[in-house]
Enzyme design. Sequence first.
Site, PDB file in Angstrom:
ATOM      1  N   PHE A  93       0.911  -1.321   0.175  1.00 51.49           N
ATOM      2  CA  PHE A  93      -0.064  -0.032  -0.065  1.00 51.49           C
ATOM      3  C   PHE A  93       0.967   1.205   0.043  1.00 51.49           C
ATOM      4  CE2 PHE A  93      -2.596   3.198   2.410  1.00 51.49           C
ATOM      5  CZ  PHE A  93      -3.648   3.049   1.654  1.00 51.49           C
ATOM      6  N   SER A  99       3.522  -6.829   2.539  1.00 53.45           N
ATOM      7  CA  SER A  99       2.764  -6.020   3.146  1.00 53.45           C
ATOM      8  C   SER A  99       1.068  -5.929   2.638  1.00 53.45           C
ATOM      9  CB  SER A  99       3.002  -4.534   2.998  1.00 53.45           C
ATOM     10  OG  SER A  99       2.335  -3.623   3.967  1.00 53.45           O
ATOM     11  N   MET A 100       0.679  -4.995   2.011  1.00 52.97           N
ATOM     12  CA  MET A 100      -0.873  -5.120   1.509  1.00 52.97           C
ATOM     13  C   MET A 100      -0.932  -6.075   0.566  1.00 52.97           C
ATOM     14  SD  MET A 100      -3.086  -2.578  -0.487  1.00 52.97           S
ATOM     15  CE  MET A 100      -2.198  -2.703  -2.015  1.00 52.97           C
ATOM     16  N   HIS A 150       9.875  -2.967   8.556  1.00 53.37           N
ATOM     17  CA  HIS A 150       8.641  -3.582   7.709  1.00 53.37           C
ATOM     18  C   HIS A 150       8.942  -3.978   6.311  1.00 53.37           C
ATOM     19  CE1 HIS A 150       4.710  -4.172   6.250  1.00 53.37           C
ATOM     20  NE2 HIS A 150       4.791  -2.882   5.284  1.00 53.37           N
ATOM     21  N   ASP A 197       8.524  -4.473  13.453  1.00 50.19           N
ATOM     22  CA  ASP A 197       7.811  -3.719  12.158  1.00 50.19           C
ATOM     23  C   ASP A 197       7.063  -2.483  12.968  1.00 50.19           C
ATOM     24  OD1 ASP A 197       5.859  -3.322  10.150  1.00 50.19           O
ATOM     25  OD2 ASP A 197       6.129  -5.255   9.616  1.00 50.19           O
TER      26      ASP A 197
END
Length: 264
Positions: free
Chosen positions: A25, A93-94, A224, A194
Amino acid sequence: MPLLPGAEPYRHRGGPVGVLLCHGFTGSPQSLRPWAEDLAAAGFTVSVPLLPGHGTRWQDMQVTRWEDWYAEVERELLALAEECEQVFVCALSMGGALALRLAALHGPRVSGLVLVNPSVRSDTPASVLLPVLRHLVPSLPGVAGDIARAGATEVGYDRTPLHAAWSLSRLWREVQRLLPEVTQPVLLFHSPQDHVVSPANSELVLARISSTDVTERLCQRSFHVATLDHDAPEIFAAGRDFIRRLASAHTAGVTRVESDDHHG
């Protein structure tokens, strides 16, 4: 709008095993480019699409929704499935939420998942305000660039567009509902330190998926964006081994079936 330097999509035509990589994202393919190039060098066919609204300026993302981002990775999955015998999905992630939805809905078209700090739930109580807040404030400070390694940078937005963030929260709900439908082998990496996505996200994925071939690895030295951080070499190597193991098992299975057919 011109693309941010490094944000362009990446495609490499290699062998019969395909790998789709999904970025996060407000991020871009740049966060996955070293991983993609490593997979390409290993002989795989590789695709890293640029998600709609990403890689230009955050205002462009305001008019996109999760359905737009998902449609892009689904289109790439189907394109890879046309030209490859097997397709694996790697994600950050996303991108992990998008990858899990692909796995749940496309079943055998996805041979396995490699997830890095997947994002599948809200980590801030303030997210309940998004339905209202998004009409009052266009953006909040960005989340890109959470990397421990000195000198490493992520090409992403410095603002988080709130219409898009609200849509992301709807994607999370959709993916949580579908997690039990995920049965493919999964290799999941997550960083204890993270600052964007809490470990509770990975815990939720591991608790809810129906996969039996599951490996969890910690990225102790990374934040992250672990794909650009200290643990990147381990992620790349383990991802290659995971894909090769499953690809060779598939090839052995196909050979066995053909042999049985021949004797029959």
